[in-house]
Design a protein around this motif. Structure first.
Motif, PDB file in Angstrom:
ATOM      1  N   MET A 166       0.853  -1.175   0.000  1.00  0.00           N
ATOM      2  CA  MET A 166       0.000   0.000   0.000  1.00  0.00           C
ATOM      3  C   MET A 166       0.891   1.226   0.000  1.00  0.00           C
ATOM      4  O   MET A 166       2.071   1.145   0.324  1.00  0.00           O
ATOM      5  CB  MET A 166      -0.958  -0.027   1.175  1.00  0.00           C
ATOM      6  N   GLU A 167       0.332   2.348  -0.384  1.00  0.00           N
ATOM      7  CA  GLU A 167       1.121   3.574  -0.505  1.00  0.00           C
ATOM      8  C   GLU A 167       0.575   4.660   0.419  1.00  0.00           C
ATOM      9  O   GLU A 167      -0.632   4.844   0.516  1.00  0.00           O
ATOM     10  CB  GLU A 167       1.086   4.070  -1.947  1.00  0.00           C
ATOM     11  N   ILE A 168       1.495   5.331   1.098  1.00  0.00           N
ATOM     12  CA  ILE A 168       1.118   6.487   1.911  1.00  0.00           C
ATOM     13  C   ILE A 168       1.995   7.664   1.501  1.00  0.00           C
ATOM     14  O   ILE A 168       3.035   7.484   0.874  1.00  0.00           O
ATOM     15  CB  ILE A 168       1.267   6.229   3.427  1.00  0.00           C
ATOM     16  N   THR A 169       1.548   8.855   1.868  1.00  0.00           N
ATOM     17  CA  THR A 169       2.333  10.057   1.640  1.00  0.00           C
ATOM     18  C   THR A 169       2.920  10.498   2.970  1.00  0.00           C
ATOM     19  O   THR A 169       2.182  10.684   3.942  1.00  0.00           O
ATOM     20  CB  THR A 169       1.452  11.185   1.067  1.00  0.00           C
ATOM     21  N   LEU A 170       4.236  10.641   3.022  1.00  0.00           N
ATOM     22  CA  LEU A 170       4.922  11.142   4.207  1.00  0.00           C
ATOM     23  C   LEU A 170       5.307  12.587   3.970  1.00  0.00           C
ATOM     24  O   LEU A 170       5.962  12.908   2.971  1.00  0.00           O
ATOM     25  CB  LEU A 170       6.186  10.319   4.492  1.00  0.00           C
ATOM     26  N   ILE A 171       4.876  13.444   4.878  1.00  0.00           N
ATOM     27  CA  ILE A 171       5.287  14.845   4.849  1.00  0.00           C
ATOM     28  C   ILE A 171       6.114  15.049   6.104  1.00  0.00           C
ATOM     29  O   ILE A 171       5.602  14.974   7.222  1.00  0.00           O
ATOM     30  CB  ILE A 171       4.075  15.796   4.832  1.00  0.00           C
ATOM     31  N   GLU A 223       5.937   3.167  -0.232  1.00  0.00           N
ATOM     32  CA  GLU A 223       5.252   1.872  -0.214  1.00  0.00           C
ATOM     33  C   GLU A 223       5.516   1.226   1.139  1.00  0.00           C
ATOM     34  O   GLU A 223       6.668   1.158   1.580  1.00  0.00           O
ATOM     35  CB  GLU A 223       5.782   0.953  -1.313  1.00  0.00           C
ATOM     36  N   VAL A 224       4.455   0.782   1.821  1.00  0.00           N
ATOM     37  CA  VAL A 224       4.579   0.114   3.117  1.00  0.00           C
ATOM     38  C   VAL A 224       3.742  -1.154   3.115  1.00  0.00           C
ATOM     39  O   VAL A 224       2.835  -1.320   2.303  1.00  0.00           O
ATOM     40  CB  VAL A 224       4.135   1.028   4.290  1.00  0.00           C
ATOM     41  N   VAL A 240       8.718  13.163  17.975  1.00  0.00           N
ATOM     42  CA  VAL A 240       7.845  13.737  16.952  1.00  0.00           C
ATOM     43  C   VAL A 240       6.368  13.620  17.320  1.00  0.00           C
ATOM     44  O   VAL A 240       5.994  12.813  18.169  1.00  0.00           O
ATOM     45  CB  VAL A 240       8.060  13.051  15.575  1.00  0.00           C
ATOM     46  N   LEU A 241       5.564  14.447  16.676  1.00  0.00           N
ATOM     47  CA  LEU A 241       4.107  14.301  16.667  1.00  0.00           C
ATOM     48  C   LEU A 241       3.723  13.892  15.250  1.00  0.00           C
ATOM     49  O   LEU A 241       4.357  14.315  14.286  1.00  0.00           O
ATOM     50  CB  LEU A 241       3.416  15.616  17.009  1.00  0.00           C
ATOM     51  N   VAL A 242       2.683  13.088  15.157  1.00  0.00           N
ATOM     52  CA  VAL A 242       2.257  12.585  13.848  1.00  0.00           C
ATOM     53  C   VAL A 242       0.784  12.913  13.649  1.00  0.00           C
ATOM     54  O   VAL A 242      -0.031  12.693  14.542  1.00  0.00           O
ATOM     55  CB  VAL A 242       2.473  11.063  13.747  1.00  0.00           C
ATOM     56  N   SER A 243       0.467  13.440  12.464  1.00  0.00           N
ATOM     57  CA  SER A 243      -0.942  13.626  12.123  1.00  0.00           C
ATOM     58  C   SER A 243      -1.249  12.799  10.889  1.00  0.00           C
ATOM     59  O   SER A 243      -0.405  12.578  10.025  1.00  0.00           O
ATOM     60  CB  SER A 243      -1.275  15.105  11.882  1.00  0.00           C
ATOM     61  N   LYS A 244      -2.482  12.307  10.856  1.00  0.00           N
ATOM     62  CA  LYS A 244      -2.971  11.520   9.719  1.00  0.00           C
ATOM     63  C   LYS A 244      -4.164  12.256   9.147  1.00  0.00           C
ATOM     64  O   LYS A 244      -5.143  12.473   9.856  1.00  0.00           O
ATOM     65  CB  LYS A 244      -3.371  10.124  10.185  1.00  0.00           C
ATOM     66  N   ASN A 245      -4.047  12.654   7.903  1.00  0.00           N
ATOM     67  CA  ASN A 245      -5.142  13.353   7.240  1.00  0.00           C
ATOM     68  C   ASN A 245      -5.623  14.549   8.064  1.00  0.00           C
ATOM     69  O   ASN A 245      -6.813  14.830   8.143  1.00  0.00           O
ATOM     70  CB  ASN A 245      -6.283  12.379   6.945  1.00  0.00           C
ATOM     71  N   GLY A 246      -4.671  15.224   8.756  1.00  0.00           N
ATOM     72  CA  GLY A 246      -4.981  16.444   9.492  1.00  0.00           C
ATOM     73  C   GLY A 246      -5.304  16.282  10.962  1.00  0.00           C
ATOM     74  O   GLY A 246      -5.531  17.265  11.654  1.00  0.00           O
ATOM     75  N   HIS A 280      -1.552   3.712  16.158  1.00  0.00           N
ATOM     76  CA  HIS A 280      -2.538   3.791  15.081  1.00  0.00           C
ATOM     77  C   HIS A 280      -2.072   2.994  13.862  1.00  0.00           C
ATOM     78  O   HIS A 280      -0.905   3.044  13.496  1.00  0.00           O
ATOM     79  CB  HIS A 280      -2.756   5.260  14.703  1.00  0.00           C
ATOM     80  N   GLU A 281      -2.982   2.260  13.235  1.00  0.00           N
ATOM     81  CA  GLU A 281      -2.677   1.498  12.026  1.00  0.00           C
ATOM     82  C   GLU A 281      -2.829   2.400  10.799  1.00  0.00           C
ATOM     83  O   GLU A 281      -3.809   3.130  10.676  1.00  0.00           O
ATOM     84  CB  GLU A 281      -3.635   0.308  11.892  1.00  0.00           C
ATOM     85  N   LEU A 282      -1.869   2.325   9.903  1.00  0.00           N
ATOM     86  CA  LEU A 282      -1.932   3.106   8.673  1.00  0.00           C
ATOM     87  C   LEU A 282      -2.780   2.395   7.633  1.00  0.00           C
ATOM     88  O   LEU A 282      -2.894   1.171   7.642  1.00  0.00           O
ATOM     89  CB  LEU A 282      -0.523   3.327   8.132  1.00  0.00           C
ATOM     90  N   GLU A 283      -3.375   3.196   6.731  1.00  0.00           N
ATOM     91  CA  GLU A 283      -4.222   2.670   5.668  1.00  0.00           C
ATOM     92  C   GLU A 283      -3.758   3.220   4.328  1.00  0.00           C
ATOM     93  O   GLU A 283      -3.171   4.302   4.259  1.00  0.00           O
ATOM     94  CB  GLU A 283      -5.682   3.063   5.911  1.00  0.00           C
ATOM     95  N   ASP A 284      -4.044   2.487   3.280  1.00  0.00           N
ATOM     96  CA  ASP A 284      -3.662   2.903   1.937  1.00  0.00           C
ATOM     97  C   ASP A 284      -4.189   4.307   1.643  1.00  0.00           C
ATOM     98  O   ASP A 284      -5.349   4.616   1.914  1.00  0.00           O
ATOM     99  CB  ASP A 284      -4.215   1.905   0.918  1.00  0.00           C
ATOM    100  N   GLY A 285      -3.319   5.164   1.126  1.00  0.00           N
ATOM    101  CA  GLY A 285      -3.720   6.509   0.750  1.00  0.00           C
ATOM    102  C   GLY A 285      -3.608   7.541   1.855  1.00  0.00           C
ATOM    103  O   GLY A 285      -3.870   8.728   1.621  1.00  0.00           O
ATOM    104  N   ASP A 286      -3.214   7.124   3.077  1.00  0.00           N
ATOM    105  CA  ASP A 286      -3.080   8.089   4.175  1.00  0.00           C
ATOM    106  C   ASP A 286      -2.010   9.128   3.862  1.00  0.00           C
ATOM    107  O   ASP A 286      -1.026   8.855   3.172  1.00  0.00           O
ATOM    108  CB  ASP A 286      -2.668   7.382   5.480  1.00  0.00           C
ATOM    109  N   ARG A 287      -2.237  10.337   4.394  1.00  0.00           N
ATOM    110  CA  ARG A 287      -1.235  11.413   4.350  1.00  0.00           C
ATOM    111  C   ARG A 287      -0.738  11.595   5.779  1.00  0.00           C
ATOM    112  O   ARG A 287      -1.494  12.015   6.642  1.00  0.00           O
ATOM    113  CB  ARG A 287      -1.835  12.705   3.808  1.00  0.00           C
ATOM    114  N   ILE A 288       0.518  11.262   6.007  1.00  0.00           N
ATOM    115  CA  ILE A 288       1.122  11.306   7.332  1.00  0.00           C
ATOM    116  C   ILE A 288       2.073  12.489   7.395  1.00  0.00           C
ATOM    117  O   ILE A 288       3.009  12.594   6.604  1.00  0.00           O
ATOM    118  CB  ILE A 288       1.911  10.004   7.622  1.00  0.00           C
TER     119      ILE A 288
END
Length: 70
Positions: free
Chosen positions: A1-6, A19-20, A40-46, A53-61
């Motif tokens: 699956m693919e996520i976006t890391l910012i 790809e993860v 660090v602090l992490v946000s998912k989709n804002g 937390h489990e990541l999902e395909d298409g998440d923006r982290i």
């Protein structure tokens, strides 16, 4: 699956697609990327999320460095 890391390290912001494996937690993802989870602090989709937390395909982290001091 693919996520976006910012990655925002206070000096610059870098965005990349990664790809993860499925069923990966934020904590494992950060470890795999060499990012210390306790710094660090992490946000998912804002929304701020925990390291469990489990990541999902298409998440923006978005990963922010934590600043502490006195």
């Amino acid at each position: 699956m693919e996520i976006t890391l910012i990655r925002d390290d206070l000096e610059e912001e870098v965005e990349r697609e990664i790809e993860v494996d499925r069923d990966v937690s934020v904590q494992q993802f950060l470890k795999d990327e060499g990012i210390p989870v306790e710094e660090v602090l992490v946000s998912k989709n804002g929304t701020i999320i925990s390291s469990q937390h489990e990541l999902e395909d298409g998440d923006r982290i978005r990963v922010f460095d934590v600043i502490a001091g006195g």
